[in-house]
Scaffold this motif. Structure first.
Motif, mmCIF file in Angstrom:
data_model
loop_
_atom_site.group_PDB
_atom_site.id
_atom_site.type_symbol
_atom_site.label_atom_id
_atom_site.label_comp_id
_atom_site.label_asym_id
_atom_site.label_seq_id
_atom_site.Cartn_x
_atom_site.Cartn_y
_atom_site.Cartn_z
ATOM 1 N N SER A 147 -6.335 -32.267 -8.448
ATOM 2 C CA SER A 147 -6.997 -31.175 -9.157
ATOM 3 C C SER A 147 -6.231 -30.842 -10.435
ATOM 4 O O SER A 147 -5.000 -30.758 -10.412
ATOM 5 N N HIS A 148 -6.999 -30.647 -11.508
ATOM 6 C CA HIS A 148 -6.346 -30.229 -12.753
ATOM 7 C C HIS A 148 -5.830 -28.800 -12.646
ATOM 8 O O HIS A 148 -5.105 -28.340 -13.511
ATOM 9 N N ARG A 149 -6.226 -28.116 -11.576
ATOM 10 C CA ARG A 149 -5.748 -26.742 -11.396
ATOM 11 C C ARG A 149 -4.554 -26.687 -10.430
ATOM 12 O O ARG A 149 -3.963 -25.637 -10.219
ATOM 13 N N ALA A 150 -4.211 -27.826 -9.840
ATOM 14 C CA ALA A 150 -2.978 -27.884 -9.034
ATOM 15 C C ALA A 150 -1.797 -27.868 -9.996
ATOM 16 O O ALA A 150 -1.951 -28.153 -11.189
ATOM 17 N N ALA A 151 -0.632 -27.562 -9.489
ATOM 18 C CA ALA A 151 0.545 -27.424 -10.372
ATOM 19 C C ALA A 151 0.778 -28.692 -11.186
ATOM 20 O O ALA A 151 1.054 -28.626 -12.391
ATOM 21 N N LEU A 156 3.709 -30.396 -34.229
ATOM 22 C CA LEU A 156 3.005 -29.971 -35.440
ATOM 23 C C LEU A 156 3.615 -28.712 -36.062
ATOM 24 O O LEU A 156 3.153 -28.249 -37.100
ATOM 25 N N GLY A 157 4.637 -28.149 -35.421
ATOM 26 C CA GLY A 157 5.281 -26.951 -35.970
ATOM 27 C C GLY A 157 4.351 -25.747 -35.992
ATOM 28 O O GLY A 157 4.344 -24.958 -36.944
ATOM 29 N N ILE A 158 3.549 -25.612 -34.943
ATOM 30 C CA ILE A 158 2.577 -24.507 -34.889
ATOM 31 C C ILE A 158 3.306 -23.230 -34.428
ATOM 32 O O ILE A 158 4.052 -23.265 -33.447
ATOM 33 N N PRO A 159 3.105 -22.118 -35.155
ATOM 34 C CA PRO A 159 3.831 -20.889 -34.815
ATOM 35 C C PRO A 159 3.601 -20.453 -33.366
ATOM 36 O O PRO A 159 2.546 -20.703 -32.779
ATOM 37 N N ALA A 160 4.607 -19.768 -32.820
ATOM 38 C CA ALA A 160 4.582 -19.356 -31.417
ATOM 39 C C ALA A 160 3.416 -18.412 -31.122
ATOM 40 O O ALA A 160 2.920 -18.373 -29.987
ATOM 41 N N ASP A 161 2.975 -17.648 -32.129
ATOM 42 C CA ASP A 161 1.901 -16.684 -31.846
ATOM 43 C C ASP A 161 0.495 -17.268 -32.087
ATOM 44 O O ASP A 161 -0.494 -16.543 -32.046
ATOM 45 N N TYR A 162 0.394 -18.550 -32.356
ATOM 46 C CA TYR A 162 -0.920 -19.207 -32.441
ATOM 47 C C TYR A 162 -1.286 -19.727 -31.053
ATOM 48 O O TYR A 162 -0.428 -20.235 -30.329
ATOM 49 N N ARG A 163 -2.583 -19.633 -30.690
ATOM 50 C CA ARG A 163 -3.050 -20.177 -29.405
ATOM 51 C C ARG A 163 -3.500 -21.615 -29.612
ATOM 52 O O ARG A 163 -4.133 -21.943 -30.621
ATOM 53 N N ILE A 164 -3.196 -22.459 -28.634
ATOM 54 C CA ILE A 164 -3.619 -23.868 -28.683
ATOM 55 C C ILE A 164 -4.371 -24.161 -27.394
ATOM 56 O O ILE A 164 -3.803 -24.023 -26.303
ATOM 57 N N GLY A 165 -5.624 -24.553 -27.508
ATOM 58 C CA GLY A 165 -6.425 -24.821 -26.311
ATOM 59 C C GLY A 165 -6.952 -26.249 -26.287
ATOM 60 O O GLY A 165 -7.236 -26.836 -27.334
ATOM 61 N N ILE A 166 -7.065 -26.772 -25.081
ATOM 62 C CA ILE A 166 -7.706 -28.076 -24.877
ATOM 63 C C ILE A 166 -9.147 -27.778 -24.464
ATOM 64 O O ILE A 166 -9.374 -27.086 -23.465
ATOM 65 N N VAL A 167 -10.098 -28.267 -25.253
ATOM 66 C CA VAL A 167 -11.498 -27.890 -25.024
ATOM 67 C C VAL A 167 -12.378 -29.133 -24.881
ATOM 68 O O VAL A 167 -11.955 -30.233 -25.235
ATOM 69 N N PRO A 168 -13.593 -28.961 -24.369
ATOM 70 C CA PRO A 168 -14.463 -30.121 -24.140
ATOM 71 C C PRO A 168 -15.048 -30.683 -25.435
ATOM 72 O O PRO A 168 -15.106 -30.001 -26.456
ATOM 73 N N THR A 200 -3.365 -21.946 -21.919
ATOM 74 C CA THR A 200 -2.160 -22.291 -21.148
ATOM 75 C C THR A 200 -2.453 -23.468 -20.220
ATOM 76 O O THR A 200 -1.650 -23.782 -19.346
ATOM 77 N N GLY A 201 -3.613 -24.091 -20.392
ATOM 78 C CA GLY A 201 -3.911 -25.287 -19.598
ATOM 79 C C GLY A 201 -4.978 -25.085 -18.534
ATOM 80 O O GLY A 201 -5.326 -26.036 -17.838
ATOM 81 N N ALA A 202 -5.515 -23.865 -18.405
ATOM 82 C CA ALA A 202 -6.616 -23.651 -17.460
ATOM 83 C C ALA A 202 -7.914 -23.939 -18.228
ATOM 84 O O ALA A 202 -8.570 -23.031 -18.734
ATOM 85 N N THR A 203 -8.259 -25.199 -18.318
ATOM 86 C CA THR A 203 -9.385 -25.609 -19.162
ATOM 87 C C THR A 203 -10.713 -25.030 -18.656
ATOM 88 O O THR A 203 -10.841 -24.708 -17.468
ATOM 89 N N ILE A 204 -11.700 -24.964 -19.558
ATOM 90 C CA ILE A 204 -12.995 -24.374 -19.204
ATOM 91 C C ILE A 204 -13.666 -25.189 -18.101
ATOM 92 O O ILE A 204 -14.215 -24.648 -17.159
ATOM 93 N N ASN A 205 -13.631 -26.506 -18.273
ATOM 94 C CA ASN A 205 -14.166 -27.365 -17.207
ATOM 95 C C ASN A 205 -13.195 -28.525 -17.003
ATOM 96 O O ASN A 205 -12.087 -28.508 -17.542
#
Ligand SMILES: Cc1ncc(COP(=O)(O)O)c(C=O)c1O
Length: 384
Positions: free
Chosen positions: A39-43, A60-72, A240-245
């Protein structure tokens, strides 16, 4: 007349602009540690997704306060998610100088039916970047993959803007310096500069983009796959890695491998240097041969990833069939695969120069390009 073939061949003939060449050290068995069948939701799965996000931030040197998401849905998914979720709050300026940028114009004008100001330029040119009003939301493509024209830098973007900048950087990320303070939404796909797999997109949000998401609700419905907020609050889990699907854990493993390879060549600056060296070899070839030129007119806008070339020899009778025939010859010799210009672009060639391509392969391929050009000129004369 027989034109002699060059003696050497590229070790890797893959110069496609997406999916792009895998990193030179890639082998399928290097993905053996993938969390397959878990499961992608397992640790184990979540940790890998988190590592993909934080590795992206680090490289990429993205600032700490920017959000980065993995999306479909790859880069397209990430861009459309941003357009559908954020636009409509204020006036929009759409900038386009090739087909992907034009696709985002269609989304905004024809599908979302937003009364946008549309600024376009022909293939090879760029819009007037000094004319943009940053009180508006501004949507643009950092590197136009199908014309080989990129913005030279981010200096034209106002620091004190009231609107958001939404940037499709899919063929720029990991090959060009992206000024994060100028970019509110940035997207890319794994299948481009790092030679990863398609399927997932990266969506990078500035604090101002998050503020917009939490304070504005668009008038149109949003499918679950686009929804970034719940009850007026950002769904933090997506970032934080809890992807939408469900994501592909094989693709995730492949991306982690690519990130590690990127570290091994000196990170972002190493990748930029590799892309620049590849591009330089082609620019020198164009300088030495008066029958071929860069499609991008202004040298400051010339891409160092999707280098687009046009044939300029006056003997060429039908530009489209000539360029196609040259690409076909190179493919048949297995010295350059997938280098025909994009289907909507002017006739010519497009040679990927991102960091996964070895400069020695570009250098070995170029004499073949000269060979194919001369062979095709001769074939054209014979057919006449
Ligand atoms: C500038 C640009 N935007 C969007 C896309 C679409 O990307 P994807 O197929 O990863 O969704 C591409 C693909 O080549 C591209 O070059």
């Amino acid at each position: 007349m027989t034109i002699e073939r060059p003696a050497a061949r590229p070790a890797n003939p893959r110069f496609s602009s997406g999916p792009c060449a895998k990193p030179p050290t890639f082998e399928l068995n290097k993905l053996a540690g993938a969390a397959l069948g878990r499961s992608h939701r397992a640790a184990v799965g979540k940790d890998k997704l988190k590592a993909a996000i934080e590795g992206t931030r680090e490289l990429l040197g993205i600032p700490a306060d920017y959000r980065i998401g993995i999306v479909p849905a790859s880069d397209t998914g990430a861009v459309e998610m941003a357009l559908w979720s954020l636009l409509g709050e204020r006036k929009v300026e759409m900038l386009a100088w090739e087909s992907f940028g034009a696709g985002w114009v269609t989304d905004v004008v024809k599908q979302l039916k937003i009364d946008a100001e549309v600024k376009t330029a022909d293939y090879g040119q760029i819009v007037d970047l000094a004319s943009i009003d940053f009180n508006n939301d501004v949507v643009f493509t950092w590197n136009g993959t199908t014309s080989g024209v990129r913005v030279p830098n981010g200096d034209w973007i106002a620091d004190d803007r009231a609107g958001l900048t939404i940037c499709d950087a899919t063929s720029a990320a990991f090959a060009m310096d992206l000024p994060w303070d100028k970019l509110d939404v940035t997207t890319f796909s794994w299948q481009k500069v790092l030679g990863g797999e398609a399927a997932h997109g990266m969506l990078i949000l500035s604090p101002r983009a998050v503020e917009r998401l939490e304070s504005y609700t668009p008038a149109w419905p949003l499918p679950k796959i686009f929804r970034l907020t719940k009850g007026g609050k950002l769904i933090e889990g997506i970032f934080t890695g809890a992807t939408i699907n469900t994501p592909s854990m094989l693709a995730v493993e492949d991306y982690l491998f690519a990130l590690n390879w990127a570290r091994s060549v000196g990170g972002l600056q190493g990748l930029i240097a590799r892309a620049d060296a590849n591009t330089q070899a082609i620019l020198e070839f164009c300088d030495q041969n008066d029958w071929i030129d860069n499609l991008a007119e202004d040298p400051a806008t010339r891409s160092n990833t999707s280098v687009c070339l046009k044939f300029t020899d006056s003997r060429i009778r039908d530009g489209a069939s000539f360029a196609k025939a040259v690409a076909t010859r190179l493919e048949a010799e297995n010295v350059a695969l997938d280098i025909g210009a994009y289907r909507d672009a002017p006739a010519g060639l497009r040679i990927w120069c991102g960091g996964t391509v070895e400069t020695s392969d570009i250098q070995a391929m170029l004499p073949w390009l000269k060979w194919a050009f001369e062979a095709e000129i001769a074939a054209q004369a014979e057919a006449a």
